[in-house]
Design a protein around this motif. Structure first.
Motif, short mmCIF file in Angstrom:
data_model
loop_
_atom_site.label_atom_id
_atom_site.label_comp_id
_atom_site.label_asym_id
_atom_site.label_seq_id
_atom_site.Cartn_x
_atom_site.Cartn_y
_atom_site.Cartn_z
N VAL A 55 -5.65 4.02 1.75
CA VAL A 55 -5.24 2.67 2.15
C VAL A 55 -6.36 2.06 2.98
O VAL A 55 -6.71 2.59 4.04
N ASN A 56 -6.95 0.98 2.49
CA ASN A 56 -8.07 0.32 3.18
C ASN A 56 -9.20 1.30 3.51
O ASN A 56 -9.75 1.28 4.60
N ASN A 101 0.85 -1.19 0.00
CA ASN A 101 0.00 0.00 0.00
C ASN A 101 0.88 1.24 0.00
O ASN A 101 0.99 1.94 1.00
C1 LIG Z 1 -5.57 -3.40 5.00
O1 LIG Z 1 -6.49 -4.43 5.22
C2 LIG Z 1 -5.94 -5.72 5.10
C3 LIG Z 1 -7.09 -6.75 5.20
O2 LIG Z 1 -7.94 -6.39 6.25
C4 LIG Z 1 -4.88 -5.93 6.16
O3 LIG Z 1 -4.31 -7.22 6.04
C5 LIG Z 1 -3.78 -4.89 5.98
O4 LIG Z 1 -2.82 -4.98 7.01
C6 LIG Z 1 -4.39 -3.48 5.96
N1 LIG Z 1 -3.33 -2.56 5.56
C7 LIG Z 1 -3.05 -1.46 6.25
C8 LIG Z 1 -1.93 -0.63 5.72
O5 LIG Z 1 -3.65 -1.11 7.25
#
Ligand SMILES: *[C@@H]1O[C@H](CO)[C@@H](O)[C@H](O)[C@H]1NC(C)=O
Ligand SMILES: *[C@@H]1O[C@H](CO)[C@@H](O)[C@H](O)[C@H]1NC(C)=O
Ligand SMILES: *[C@@H]1O[C@H](CO)[C@@H](O)[C@H](O)[C@H]1NC(C)=O
Length: 385
Positions: A325-326, A315
């Motif tokens: 991001v998410n 990301n």
């Molecule tokens: C985004 O979401 C995914 C799945 O829930 C998770 O594995 C990941 O660590 C998250 N990324 C961040 C940068 O928070």
């Protein structure tokens, strides 16, 4: 005869210890030495670029100064203005043609598509030629102007352009090739890598010869650094099993950089043989940067793969930019203590690292011949070695 000869050499040595008094620096290269070309052309860098030294973005891809800034300081000239920056320019002490993302080889549609700049070394040298022609013409016009009423304006113009005679006495610095390797690695089949590198170093020699034909006589040339150690490459193009060295650098990418450096060295040797009345100093930037990376902790830096600003990986968030991001907006912020990092944003070096590298190379111990920066004009001392 013998006495006369030794007096001759003694006087040269005496002159050399005083340094060269370069009246100007002309620089060519990529983001390792861009002081504002690409910012002027394509839009400014965002904060926190520049935060440590300039207090604001300065067009440099760092939190502060670049190696070329430390050179200017050492040689007693002001920091170099980017040729393309038209706001309040001062070119009395030289100009900087370096452009971030530029290759040595002329860009084509494919390399521009991949994000590289069209301001290749080939273009930079033609910019320089126009700069030289036009400033000489302007200088002569202003110098010969006989209108008293224009004097304040003409004095101002004269104070901000080079003296025509300074072009042949200036230092010409070049640091280019990292992006040719980068582009080759992502675009060229393995079996054509060497041919691409050879094309790049051939073009480097042609461009350098062009500068010589335009009157340049003192060249300070950097070879290319270990790009396989840049966190950007290690993260985005991670090493396959067995392809990482003990510091985490990608060996096969560094081997391409070393192949480039080998070819560059051959080309610079040819130029030396061909152009006797010029000084060519080739500085081993690879060794300077690799020793910093391999001895990071000894020199007060945290590990060589850490970087201060933004986020690489799955990301990615670029330094100073935002990304979703998410589902959440994330800012590419900088760390609290940039002086502890070698890498600023995963590709470019911090002010602290650039300072260390400049100090490492300025005295000439990594140069061939081993001449300090301030003596890079002295052809006679060079041939005496
Ligand atoms: C985004 O979401 C995914 C799945 O829930 C998770 O594995 C990941 O660590 C998250 N990324 C961040 C940068 O928070
Ligand atoms: C600069 O001037 C020289 C000599 O007049 C000329 O041959 C050359 O084409 C000019 N170059 C540029 C880029 O203007
Ligand atoms: C190198 O240059 C030659 C001549 O311009 C060209 O035909 C060739 O495709 C180039 N090779 C690579 C790998 O770029």
């Amino acid at each position: 005869m013998a006495i006369a000869t030794s007096i001759f050499w003694l006087s040269l040595l005496f002159v050399s210890t005083k340094g060269c008094h370069f009246p100007a620096i002309y620089n060519f290269g990529d983001s390792n030495s861009d002081t504002g070309s690409v910012s002027a052309a394509l839009g400014p860098l965002p904060p926190p670029f520049g935060e440590t030294f300039f207090g604001q973005p300065s067009g440099r891809y760092s939190n502060g100064r670049l190696i070329i800034d430390f050179f200017a300081e050492k040689l007693g000239v002001p920091v170099l203005h980017a040729y393309l920056d038209s706001i309040d320019p001062n070119f009395r002490y030289g100009a900087n043609f370096a452009a971030s993302g530029s290759t040595i080889l002329l860009a084509d549609g494919k390399s521009i598509q991949a994000g590289f700049s069209f301001l290749s070394l080939v273009i930079q040298v033609s910019e320089f030629e126009q700069f030289k022609n036009r400033t000489i013409e302007l200088y002569n016009q202003v110098h010969n102007a006989a209108f008293p009423g224009l004097s304040a304006k003409t004095l101002k113009i004269k104070s901000r352009i080079p003296r025509p005679e300074d072009f042949s006495r200036a230092l010409y610095t070049l640091d280019s090739g990292q992006n040719d390797i980068h582009y080759a690695l992502i675009s060229t089949p393995k079996e054509q890598l060497k041919a691409h590198i050879t094309n790049a170093t051939n073009q480097f020699a042609l461009s350098t010869k062009k500068l010589y034909d335009d009157g340049a006589r003192a060249f300070w040339i950097h070879n290319t650094g270990p790009l396989g150690c840049l966190p950007y490459f290690v993260t985005n193009y991670p090493p396959k099993a067995g392809d990482a060295d003990q510091h985490g650098c990608v060996k096969s990418y560094n081997e391409v950089a070393q192949e480039f450096n080998k070819r560059l060295k051959e080309k610079v040797s040819q130029l030396k043989t061909l152009l006797h009345d010029a000084v060519f100093i080739l500085t081993d930037m690879y060794s300077a940067k690799y020793s910093l990376i391999s001895e990071a902790k000894q020199h007060g830096f945290i590990g060589p793969m850490a970087y201060c600003c933004g986020h690489l990986g799955d990301n990615p968030v670029e330094c100073g930019k935002t990304a979703i991001v998410n589902g959440t907006q994330v800012y590419g912020a900088s760390c609290s203590d940039p002086a502890k990092y070698i890498s600023w944003d995963g590709i470019h070096y911090t002010d602290a690292a650039n300072h260390w590298i400049a100090n490492r190379i300025i005295h000439g111990s990594l140069s061939d011949p081993p001449i300090p920066l301030i003596q890079a004009c002295d052809n006679h001392i060079v041939t005496q070695q």
